[in-house]
Structures are given as structure tokens and as C-alpha cells.
Design a protein around this motif. Sequence first.
Motif, short mmCIF file in Angstrom:
data_model
loop_
_atom_site.label_atom_id
_atom_site.label_comp_id
_atom_site.label_asym_id
_atom_site.label_seq_id
_atom_site.Cartn_x
_atom_site.Cartn_y
_atom_site.Cartn_z
N GLN A 85 0.83 -1.22 0.00
CA GLN A 85 0.00 0.00 0.00
C GLN A 85 0.86 1.26 0.00
N ASP B 202 -5.53 5.11 2.71
CA ASP B 202 -6.54 4.61 3.65
C ASP B 202 -6.28 3.14 3.96
N SER B 203 -5.93 2.36 2.95
CA SER B 203 -5.63 0.94 3.19
C SER B 203 -4.39 0.79 4.06
N TYR C 255 -7.18 5.86 -1.65
CA TYR C 255 -7.49 4.48 -1.29
C TYR C 255 -6.26 3.76 -0.75
N ARG D 215 -10.75 9.22 5.60
CA ARG D 215 -11.87 8.36 5.22
C ARG D 215 -12.99 9.16 4.60
N ARG E 15 -11.95 10.22 1.11
CA ARG E 15 -11.94 9.06 0.22
C ARG E 15 -13.36 8.70 -0.22
N ARG F 201 -7.86 9.44 -6.47
CA ARG F 201 -8.61 8.42 -5.72
C ARG F 201 -7.73 7.22 -5.39
N ALA F 202 -6.90 6.81 -6.33
CA ALA F 202 -6.00 5.67 -6.07
C ALA F 202 -5.06 5.99 -4.91
#
Length: 168
Positions: free
Chosen positions: A34, A130-131, A127, A164, A167, A123-124
Motif C-alpha cells: 500500500q 486509507d488501506s 485508497y 476516510r 476518500r 482516488r487511487a
Amino acid sequence: MYIFEIVKPGTWLESEDRDWNWEIEGILRSLECQFYEANLALNMFLHTLQRDRTSPSTEQWEADANRRSEIRREVEQKYENPYDHSVWDEIHLETGIIFKREQWQSGKLPREFEHNQVFMHARAFLYALDSFDKFLRVLKNQSKVPPKVSELHDEIGTCFPDLRGVRM
């Protein structure tokens, strides 16, 4: 380009508990994945942002305008009276369709694709970040994990308080 690296001071974890080793090493691999995904997405975002800021050259704009004119003349030949106002929209539409399809055939992406790339990369990045945060939370809740991991997880929450929400 921003390249962030991870320096690992060894190859594997040393512990008597093989199950714990296996679980923690899996979480660490996921964190690393990630981390690099976020790094790559950030660079792709910045690259696309820079690319979109540069406008086409005058030569390219003129070449496109000339090609559109050529196509329009070809399309107009299909009509008895191409100067009739009732067919202008049809001629304009057909000219646009032919021009765009030629551009796509030659490898040029549709404008809508180019425009949306920057948002996809953003967005990638979110994400992946966030991951990363979620995997770090899982890691901090494992037994025998140093307290520093919890501090690092809290620091992400401080640096990105609305991660979050953004996202979503």
C-alpha cells in the motif's frame, strides 16, 4: 518525481511463535504494498496534473483545425445544399464524430479520458493511503508489537484527520 523508500533492517522477523511471525510478516507485506501504491499514485497524479496544464501547440491546433475543415468539406459533399441551416447541425455532428474517431484511431485518448485521469490517480492515492492506515491499525492491535506502531498510527490520524471522509 517523488520516490519514498522503505528500508528494512533484515529479511524476516525473529520470534519463537511461527504463527505470529507469519501473521505479522503478512501484514507488513500488505503495508509495504500500500505504501508503494500510494507513492506511485501520487507521482501519476502529479504527472497528469502537469500534462494537463500544458496546452496544445499552435501547430497542433492549426493541424487539427485544418483536418476538421477537410472532413467538413467531405461531409458537405453528401448534401444537396450544405449551406441550408437545417443541415448545419448534422454536418457539424458528423464532422466531429469522424474527427474524434480518427484521433482515437491514431492513439490519442478522448478528452474525457485525459480529463478524468487526474481524478483516478487522486482516488487511487487516497485508497492506498486509507488501506495503509487500516493495515497499520491491524498491526498495532496485534500482540507483541512495539508501542511505536500505535504512535505512528495515531500520527497518520493527526496528519490526515479526514482521510476516510475525503476518500468516500
